[in-house]
Design a protein around this motif. Structure first.
Motif, short mmCIF file in Angstrom:
data_model
loop_
_atom_site.label_atom_id
_atom_site.label_comp_id
_atom_site.label_asym_id
_atom_site.label_seq_id
_atom_site.Cartn_x
_atom_site.Cartn_y
_atom_site.Cartn_z
N ILE A 180 -31.68 10.28 -35.08
CA ILE A 180 -30.42 9.39 -34.63
C ILE A 180 -30.51 8.23 -35.18
O ILE A 180 -31.31 7.35 -35.35
N GLU B 87 -23.79 3.86 -28.63
CA GLU B 87 -24.00 5.27 -28.16
C GLU B 87 -25.25 5.82 -28.69
O GLU B 87 -26.21 6.07 -27.75
N ASN B 88 -25.64 5.52 -30.08
CA ASN B 88 -27.00 6.07 -30.33
C ASN B 88 -28.04 5.29 -30.03
O ASN B 88 -29.34 5.86 -29.55
N LYS C 75 -20.19 3.92 -32.20
CA LYS C 75 -21.31 4.93 -32.57
C LYS C 75 -22.72 4.38 -32.45
O LYS C 75 -23.65 5.00 -31.86
N ASN C 76 -22.91 3.26 -33.02
CA ASN C 76 -24.26 2.46 -33.15
C ASN C 76 -24.59 2.34 -31.61
O ASN C 76 -25.68 2.58 -31.27
#
Length: 267
Positions: A16, A33-34, A30-31
């Motif tokens: 990830i 969520e990861n 996205k950062n």
């Protein structure tokens, strides 16, 4: 080294990744969520570690039905006819005293005592007789074995098997029939003819019930006018035994059937 304690650590690569310099809202989302996903995985790993260290029950496993688990362990013994038969008999008794919906998170010392009391005072044979001492010993040992496996598998957090006092095994006394008694048996009517025939055959050839019970026609060899043989496998020595039998014993078996058919059907 050099007097310092060294720690061995295991690493898990989640694959990830974060954008080092997010260029827009999409990369920043996205950062986020990861990062959240990695933190959730870490929480799961920490929870699994704590459960193991402090003997905390695995919730998903505690929701398993006890009798389903016992059946699973029973089927693992199917390669041993004698052992599997004892597990089956124990299971039939356990069904009489354990609700099919009974879950592992309900298993406690009172449950264990209840099952032992059932074997001690309530369990009955097919003939409606109390269990023999050796049957109590055998069936309760299978119950104990299932509890031990449940602890090893994480279904229960306490090894209750270690807290079950086993039944004493009765000292076996070998019985035998005199020739006159065996002759009287031959002349006595029996409701189940196949049972009588199997028993007399056993007396004539000296095979155990477990060997008689699994005897198939491919193991019965007619090798001459007065030469008859039984080939059978002994579990204790894991080898094939060759036993010559008399014409009288062979005549008891009747006409030959298909190779894989059992000799004594309908016991």
């Amino acid at each position: 080294m050099n007097g310092k304690r060294s720690h061995i650590r295991a690493f898990e690569f989640l694959k990830i990744y974060l954008h080092q310099n997010p260029k827009d809202a999409g990369e920043r989302k996205k950062n986020k969520e990861n990062r959240k996903l990695a933190e959730d995985i870490l929480s799961i790993r920490q929870s699994n570690y704590i459960q193991g260290k402090f003997e905390i029950k695995n919730i998903s496993k505690t929701k398993r039905q006890f009798l389903d688990f016992f059946t699973e362990k029973m089927e693992e013994k199917s390669n041993s006819v004698k052992n599997y038969g004892v597990w089956q008999s124990a299971y039939l008794h356990l069904k009489n005293c354990i609700n099919p919906n009974f879950l592992f998170d309900e298993v406690d010392e009172n449950f264990v005592k209840k099952v032992k009391q059932y074997f001690e005072a309530e369990a009955r044979t097919k003939s409606n007789l109390p269990l023999s001492q050796n049957s109590k010993y055998s069936y309760s040992n299978k119950f104990k074995a299932s509890l031990g496996s449940a602890f090893d598998d994480g279904n229960i957090s306490i090894n209750l098997a270690a807290r079950v006092k086993a039944f004493e095994q009765a000292k076996s006394q070998r019985e035998y029939l005199t020739f006159e008694e065996l002759q009287a048996l031959v002349n006595t009517d029996c409701k189940y003819q196949v049972l009588k025939t199997a028993f007399i055959f056993s007396c004539l050839v000296g095979l155990r019930w477990s060997e008689i019970n699994t005897l198939v026609w491919v193991e019965v060899r007619d090798e001459g006018e007065n030469l008859f043989r039984v080939n059978f496998r002994q579990e204790k020595i894991d080898g094939v035994e060759h036993l010559n039998i008399s014409k009288q014993a062979r005549d008891l078996l009747g006409n030959r059937k298909s190779f894989k058919d059992r000799v004594f059907i309908g016991r």
